[in-house]
Design a protein around this motif. Structure first.
Motif, PDB file in Angstrom:
ATOM      1  N   SER A 151       0.873  -1.176   0.000  1.00 49.83           N
ATOM      2  CA  SER A 151       0.000   0.000   0.000  1.00 49.83           C
ATOM      3  C   SER A 151       0.911   1.226   0.000  1.00 49.83           C
ATOM      4  O   SER A 151       2.001   1.165  -0.570  1.00 49.83           O
ATOM      5  N   GLY A 152       0.518   2.305   0.655  1.00 50.82           N
ATOM      6  CA  GLY A 152       1.287   3.549   0.588  1.00 50.82           C
ATOM      7  C   GLY A 152       2.725   3.445   1.084  1.00 50.82           C
ATOM      8  O   GLY A 152       3.657   3.914   0.425  1.00 50.82           O
ATOM      9  N   TRP A 153       2.919   2.825   2.238  1.00 52.18           N
ATOM     10  CA  TRP A 153       4.276   2.744   2.795  1.00 52.18           C
ATOM     11  C   TRP A 153       5.151   1.795   1.987  1.00 52.18           C
ATOM     12  O   TRP A 153       6.368   1.781   2.140  1.00 52.18           O
ATOM     13  N   GLU A 154       4.537   0.981   1.145  1.00 48.96           N
ATOM     14  CA  GLU A 154       5.283   0.014   0.317  1.00 48.96           C
ATOM     15  C   GLU A 154       5.482   0.541  -1.101  1.00 48.96           C
ATOM     16  O   GLU A 154       5.858  -0.214  -2.002  1.00 48.96           O
ATOM     17  N   THR A 155       5.206   1.822  -1.291  1.00 49.64           N
ATOM     18  CA  THR A 155       5.280   2.396  -2.644  1.00 49.64           C
ATOM     19  C   THR A 155       6.395   3.441  -2.709  1.00 49.64           C
ATOM     20  O   THR A 155       6.522   4.271  -1.809  1.00 49.64           O
ATOM     21  N   PHE A 156       7.174   3.376  -3.768  1.00 55.11           N
ATOM     22  CA  PHE A 156       8.352   4.238  -3.920  1.00 55.11           C
ATOM     23  C   PHE A 156       8.219   5.042  -5.213  1.00 55.11           C
ATOM     24  O   PHE A 156       7.990   4.476  -6.277  1.00 55.11           O
ATOM     25  N   LYS A 157       8.377   6.361  -5.086  1.00 53.77           N
ATOM     26  CA  LYS A 157       8.273   7.229  -6.270  1.00 53.77           C
ATOM     27  C   LYS A 157       9.659   7.495  -6.835  1.00 53.77           C
ATOM     28  O   LYS A 157      10.585   7.843  -6.101  1.00 53.77           O
ATOM     29  N   LEU A 158       9.759   7.385  -8.147  1.00 52.61           N
ATOM     30  CA  LEU A 158      11.061   7.589  -8.781  1.00 52.61           C
ATOM     31  C   LEU A 158      11.350   9.059  -9.020  1.00 52.61           C
ATOM     32  O   LEU A 158      10.473   9.809  -9.447  1.00 52.61           O
ATOM     33  N   TRP A 159      12.579   9.437  -8.761  1.00 51.26           N
ATOM     34  CA  TRP A 159      13.167  10.649  -9.323  1.00 51.26           C
ATOM     35  C   TRP A 159      14.245  10.144 -10.265  1.00 51.26           C
ATOM     36  O   TRP A 159      15.183   9.461  -9.821  1.00 51.26           O
ATOM     37  N   ARG A 160      14.106  10.460 -11.514  1.00 53.17           N
ATOM     38  CA  ARG A 160      15.003   9.880 -12.513  1.00 53.17           C
ATOM     39  C   ARG A 160      16.256  10.741 -12.658  1.00 53.17           C
ATOM     40  O   ARG A 160      16.173  11.955 -12.836  1.00 53.17           O
ATOM     41  N   ILE A 161      17.423  10.100 -12.572  1.00 55.77           N
ATOM     42  CA  ILE A 161      18.691  10.790 -12.818  1.00 55.77           C
ATOM     43  C   ILE A 161      19.088  10.556 -14.275  1.00 55.77           C
ATOM     44  O   ILE A 161      19.424  11.487 -14.992  1.00 55.77           O
ATOM     45  N   ASN A 162      19.058   9.314 -14.686  1.00 57.04           N
ATOM     46  CA  ASN A 162      19.133   8.973 -16.109  1.00 57.04           C
ATOM     47  C   ASN A 162      18.399   7.653 -16.295  1.00 57.04           C
ATOM     48  O   ASN A 162      17.734   7.182 -15.370  1.00 57.04           O
ATOM     49  N   GLU A 163      18.538   7.049 -17.461  1.00 57.85           N
ATOM     50  CA  GLU A 163      17.656   5.924 -17.778  1.00 57.85           C
ATOM     51  C   GLU A 163      17.781   4.739 -16.822  1.00 57.85           C
ATOM     52  O   GLU A 163      16.880   3.917 -16.742  1.00 57.85           O
ATOM     53  N   THR A 164      18.897   4.630 -16.108  1.00 59.59           N
ATOM     54  CA  THR A 164      19.059   3.495 -15.193  1.00 59.59           C
ATOM     55  C   THR A 164      19.255   3.925 -13.735  1.00 59.59           C
ATOM     56  O   THR A 164      19.349   3.072 -12.853  1.00 59.59           O
ATOM     57  N   THR A 165      19.357   5.215 -13.500  1.00 60.84           N
ATOM     58  CA  THR A 165      19.756   5.702 -12.179  1.00 60.84           C
ATOM     59  C   THR A 165      18.655   6.578 -11.577  1.00 60.84           C
ATOM     60  O   THR A 165      18.118   7.452 -12.272  1.00 60.84           O
ATOM     61  N   PHE A 166      18.341   6.333 -10.302  1.00 56.84           N
ATOM     62  CA  PHE A 166      17.161   6.948  -9.701  1.00 56.84           C
ATOM     63  C   PHE A 166      17.360   7.257  -8.223  1.00 56.84           C
ATOM     64  O   PHE A 166      18.195   6.654  -7.560  1.00 56.84           O
ATOM     65  N   ASN A 167      16.544   8.193  -7.720  1.00 51.29           N
ATOM     66  CA  ASN A 167      16.291   8.305  -6.286  1.00 51.29           C
ATOM     67  C   ASN A 167      14.909   7.721  -6.048  1.00 51.29           C
ATOM     68  O   ASN A 167      14.052   7.770  -6.923  1.00 51.29           O
ATOM     69  N   PHE A 168      14.704   7.201  -4.837  1.00 52.22           N
ATOM     70  CA  PHE A 168      13.400   6.634  -4.473  1.00 52.22           C
ATOM     71  C   PHE A 168      12.811   7.446  -3.334  1.00 52.22           C
ATOM     72  O   PHE A 168      13.414   7.564  -2.267  1.00 52.22           O
TER      73      PHE A 168
END
Ligand SMILES: *[C@@H]1O[C@H](CO)[C@@H](O)[C@H](O)[C@H]1NC(C)=O
Length: 427
Positions: A101-118
């Motif tokens: 549910s909400g606490w189990e969901t991670f939103k991406l911030w994309r750095i490039n096509e393979t690299t992200f913040n969550f």
């Protein structure tokens, strides 16, 4: 072929009911000196990207299912449990949840096509602490919050997550997730560094497009789109079809064209200049509509939000910056006989956009328009998810002000001001 975009716009962009707050006259009546009535079409999806209007704009982005704001859930195959940010964020990441549910969901911030913040539910970012434990405590992402998603060949949903230290995250137990698994994997169900992903939501707006392609390619894709999606012949067609105005959504970054802040790209200003030229030529009016404000006034993709967060108006800076954008637009087009109205802010959503910040902004935005023109109407949109009439008294105190309310009567049986039909509904 050429008619398709326009048709889409007529069908899909509900024209807001315009009711002048100026002595109860309708906008149409007030403009009657020149034309009997405003019959306008909104040119949505042109200068502010909305994925549903033209999905193919996103086709050329590598890993285009992993854009900014995409919401992922990760199930550890070895534990058969979902990753969760305890308490929604601020502490450890664990691997013990049976249902996501909400606490189990991670939103991406994309750095490039393979690299992200969550980004987690409470808005913190996932990172690795000095002992190698995975936590969600950072309020801004830095190098220790930057991860690589490695997908299995032939099965995009099976992933491993490489931490900044080069090692992979693993769920050795349900109680903690650590960044200490080696490169080796058989991708099997016994490997604690393998996760299966669910993608539960995504956004396709201007932020996703620009950051997905990167500045150089985004500039090329958008300039092509701006040049071809709406053309002079559309203005001619609109005029010959009995309409007499167009509403043109624009984003806040148009005011710093040609070099807006990252990831946005310049060039929409020239398209808007062209629109005014064509409008003058075909005797059409224009309602310039600020559709995306700095910080985003709603969580929908057409406010150019990065990850669905809505921060417009929470600080005075965003209001001041938005007033500058209105000042810029009013000053640039005040002399055009086609400038009918400036709309101050599309679909601000309650309660995030407070009545207090909104009325403060509308007062300042109104003055900014009036510094340049005494005749253009100033459109003050009502808040979504609030009483449609709450601004009636307020707007009534201004001359040539218009209250804008959105009735989505084309999309669902029920009138749905309080709950737009889908997260991605246009306005
Ligand atoms: C993505 O960014 C990371 C971190 O900055 C870098 O190491 C990697 O080479 C980049 N990958 C691509 C495909 O640009």
């Amino acid at each position: 072929m050429r008619l398709l975009p326009l048709l889409l716009l007529v069908i899909c962009s509900p024209w807001p009911l315009l009711q002048s707050a100026d002595a109860g006259r309708t906008l149409a009546e007030a403009g009657a000196a020149r034309r009997p009535r405003v019959r306008a079409v909104s040119l949505g999806g042109w200068l502010v990207t909305e994925g549903w209007v033209k999905p193919s704009l996103f086709d050329g982005i590598p890993n285009n299912d992993l854009l900014d704001g995409t919401q992922l859930q990760f199930k550890s195959v070895a534990r058969n449990r979902y990753l969760a940010a305890e308490q929604g964020g601020g502490g450890a990441i664990v691997a013990d949840r049976e249902q996501p549910s909400g606490w189990e969901t991670f939103k991406l911030w994309r750095i490039n096509e393979t690299t992200f913040n969550f980004r987690v539910f409470g808005n913190q970012f996932v990172g690795v602490d000095i002992s190698g434990r995975v936590v969600a405590t950072a309020t801004t992402p830095g190098p220790s919050e930057t991860f690589q998603l490695v997908r299995r060949d032939g099965d995009k949903t099976r992933v491993r997550i490489r931490a900044p230290n080069g090692l992979f995250l693993q769920a050795k137990t349900m109680d903690s997730v650590t960044a200490d698994h080696s490169e080796d994997t058989n991708w099997g169900d016994d490997d604690p560094s393998v996760f299966v992903t669910n993608s539960v939501a995504h956004l396709q707006g201007e932020y996703q497009l620009c950051n997905g392609y990167g500045i150089r390619k985004a500039r090329q894709v958008l300039r092509d789109h701006w040049r071809t999606f709406i053309t002079e012949s559309d203005f001619s067609f609109i005029a010959s079809s009995g309409l007499n105005a167009v509403r043109i959504p624009v984003g806040w970054w148009i005011a710093s064209d040609p070099r807006p802040p990252r990831p946005f790209v310049g060039g929409s200003l020239r398209a808007l200049d062209n629109a005014f030229r064509w409008a003058e030529k075909y005797n059409l009016d224009i309602i310039v509509d600020l559709h995306a404000a700095p910080g985003s006034q709603n969580p929908y993709e057409h406010s150019a939000t990065r990850d669905g967060s809505q921060e417009w108006g929470t600080r005075d800076e965003s209001i001041a910056q938005t007033v500058q954008v209105i000042d810029f637009l009013a000053s640039r087009y005040a002399e055009s006989p086609s400038l009918l109205a400036v709309s101050l802010l599309n679909s601000p959503l309650a309660p995030g956009a407070t009545l207090r910040s909104l009325t403060k902004y509308y007062r300042l935005g109104y003055d900014a328009v009036r510094r340049h023109t005494r005749t253009a109407y100033v459109v003050m949109p009502a808040r979504l998810a609030a009483d449609d009439t709450e601004l009636l008294g307020f707007a009534g105190r201004f001359s040539r002000a218009v209250l804008d309310v959105h009735y989505y009567n084309l999309f669902s049986a029920a009138r749905s001001i309080a709950s737009p039909p889908t997260r991605t509904s246009t306005s």
